[in-house]
Design a protein around this motif. Structure first.
Motif, PDB file in Angstrom:
ATOM      1  N   VAL A   1    -115.113  21.809  27.408  1.00  0.00           N
ATOM      2  CA  VAL A   1    -116.070  22.763  27.956  1.00  0.00           C
ATOM      3  C   VAL A   1    -116.512  23.705  26.849  1.00  0.00           C
ATOM      4  N   GLU A   2    -117.694  24.250  26.987  1.00  0.00           N
ATOM      5  CA  GLU A   2    -118.326  24.980  25.882  1.00  0.00           C
ATOM      6  C   GLU A   2    -117.508  26.176  25.397  1.00  0.00           C
ATOM      7  N   GLY A   3    -116.885  26.892  26.311  1.00  0.00           N
ATOM      8  CA  GLY A   3    -116.103  28.043  25.903  1.00  0.00           C
ATOM      9  C   GLY A   3    -114.891  27.676  25.065  1.00  0.00           C
ATOM     10  N   TYR A   4    -114.228  26.579  25.425  1.00  0.00           N
ATOM     11  CA  TYR A   4    -113.055  26.117  24.671  1.00  0.00           C
ATOM     12  C   TYR A   4    -113.475  25.648  23.279  1.00  0.00           C
ATOM     13  N   THR A   5    -114.565  24.888  23.230  1.00  0.00           N
ATOM     14  CA  THR A   5    -115.098  24.432  21.946  1.00  0.00           C
ATOM     15  C   THR A   5    -115.449  25.610  21.046  1.00  0.00           C
ATOM     16  N   THR A   6    -116.079  26.626  21.605  1.00  0.00           N
ATOM     17  CA  THR A   6    -116.472  27.809  20.839  1.00  0.00           C
ATOM     18  C   THR A   6    -115.260  28.490  20.216  1.00  0.00           C
ATOM     19  N   ALA A   7    -114.207  28.668  21.001  1.00  0.00           N
ATOM     20  CA  ALA A   7    -112.992  29.300  20.476  1.00  0.00           C
ATOM     21  C   ALA A   7    -112.402  28.484  19.336  1.00  0.00           C
ATOM     22  N   LEU A   8    -112.287  27.182  19.526  1.00  0.00           N
ATOM     23  CA  LEU A   8    -111.706  26.325  18.490  1.00  0.00           C
ATOM     24  C   LEU A   8    -112.471  26.424  17.176  1.00  0.00           C
ATOM     25  N   MET A   9    -113.794  26.524  17.259  1.00  0.00           N
ATOM     26  CA  MET A   9    -114.617  26.535  16.051  1.00  0.00           C
ATOM     27  C   MET A   9    -114.534  27.851  15.283  1.00  0.00           C
ATOM     28  N   HIS A  10    -113.734  28.813  15.794  1.00  0.00           N
ATOM     29  CA  HIS A  10    -113.505  30.062  15.064  1.00  0.00           C
ATOM     30  C   HIS A  10    -112.045  30.243  14.678  1.00  0.00           C
TER      31      HIS A  10
ATOM     32  N   THR B   1    -110.800  25.262   9.616  1.00  0.00           N
ATOM     33  CA  THR B   1    -111.454  25.658  10.858  1.00  0.00           C
ATOM     34  C   THR B   1    -112.252  24.460  11.358  1.00  0.00           C
ATOM     35  N   PRO B   2    -112.100  24.093  12.622  1.00  0.00           N
ATOM     36  CA  PRO B   2    -112.750  22.874  13.123  1.00  0.00           C
ATOM     37  C   PRO B   2    -114.274  22.964  13.134  1.00  0.00           C
ATOM     38  N   TYR B   3    -114.906  21.829  12.854  1.00  0.00           N
ATOM     39  CA  TYR B   3    -116.328  21.647  13.085  1.00  0.00           C
ATOM     40  C   TYR B   3    -116.512  21.002  14.460  1.00  0.00           C
ATOM     41  N   TYR B   4    -117.728  21.010  14.940  1.00  0.00           N
ATOM     42  CA  TYR B   4    -118.033  20.420  16.242  1.00  0.00           C
ATOM     43  C   TYR B   4    -117.697  18.932  16.281  1.00  0.00           C
ATOM     44  N   THR B   5    -117.810  18.271  15.131  1.00  0.00           N
ATOM     45  CA  THR B   5    -117.586  16.823  15.056  1.00  0.00           C
ATOM     46  C   THR B   5    -116.137  16.449  14.766  1.00  0.00           C
ATOM     47  N   ASP B   6    -115.253  17.425  14.645  1.00  0.00           N
ATOM     48  CA  ASP B   6    -113.861  17.159  14.298  1.00  0.00           C
ATOM     49  C   ASP B   6    -113.000  16.825  15.511  1.00  0.00           C
ATOM     50  N   SER B   7    -111.778  16.396  15.218  1.00  0.00           N
ATOM     51  CA  SER B   7    -110.738  16.226  16.226  1.00  0.00           C
ATOM     52  C   SER B   7    -109.648  17.247  15.943  1.00  0.00           C
TER      53      SER B   7
END
Length: 220
Positions: free
Chosen positions: A162-171, A106-112
């Motif tokens: 964008v924040e919503g896309y980042t949020t989804a990826l991190m889950h 599962t991605p972290y905020y600092t990941d690619s």
């Protein structure tokens, strides 16, 4: 095409062979009747999806193949110093289409990450599946689709979206495919470019293909 917001550094919008609905200003009002009252219609559309998701989550339908989820960006989570009251403007809705066959990263905020995706607007009369504004898929049978053979996943930093896309990826886990719905406030807000109108709810059919931790390359 110019990039929208500095958070879109890695997710440049594709110029599609369509005429954009003209907007006289950044209020979300269009000269095209199909996109009239766009801001309010998008807000109502998203609120209806969030209501379905909350009902599903409350009934604990975790085993259902089309289960819904609702997530809040990490910066808005409760803290000792700031109480939290969930609203549609601070929640991302996701409908699980396919779960990873085995547990994955599962991605972290600092990941690619590397992702296959199709981004579209809310459904309208001429575009019952929503007008596509960006994609990594292929054009087939008059629509953009995922293709294991021909699609080229897009790579970007989780923190650059964008924040919503980042949020989804991190889950998500590698292998997950979700339908993700992002409210205006966690998307591009009043920004517009090409067929993407101001105050649009962002709808993404997306599959997480790979994760690289900070300091590592997606090519490893």
């Amino acid at each position: 095409m110019r990039k929208i917001l500095n958070t879109l550094a890695a997710l440049a919008l594709v110029v599609l062979p369509m005429a954009m609905a003209s907007c006289s200003d950044n209020t979300g009002e269009s000269d095209d009747a199909e996109f009239a009252n766009w801001r309010n219609r998008n807000a109502a559309f998203y609120d209806s999806l969030l209501a379905v998701a909350r009902t599903d989550v409350a009934q604990a339908k975790a085993a259902h193949p089309d289960n819904w989820q609702a997530y809040t960006p990490w910066r808005l989570l409760p803290s000792f110093s700031k109480p939290f009251a969930s609203q549609s403007t601070d929640t991302v809705v996701a409908r699980v289409i396919e779960s990873a066959a085995t547990p994955g990263l599962t991605p972290y905020y600092t990941d690619s990450v590397r992702v296959n995706y199709i981004g579209h607007l809310m459904p309208t009369k001429s575009y019952p599946k929503g007008r596509v504004f960006d994609h990594s898929g292929v054009y087939e049978n008059e629509s953009y689709v995922f293709s294991a053979q021909y699609s080229t996943p897009t790579s970007f930093a989780v923190s650059n979206l964008v924040e919503g896309y980042t949020t989804a990826l991190m889950h998500m886990q590698v292998g997950d495919r979700w339908l993700v719905y992002i409210p205006q406030q966690l998307g591009y807000r009043s920004s517009a470019s090409g067929v993407l109108l101001p105050y649009s709810t962002l709808c993404f059919d997306m599959q997480l293909k790979k994760v690289a931790r900070k300091g590592h390359s997606l090519s490893e």
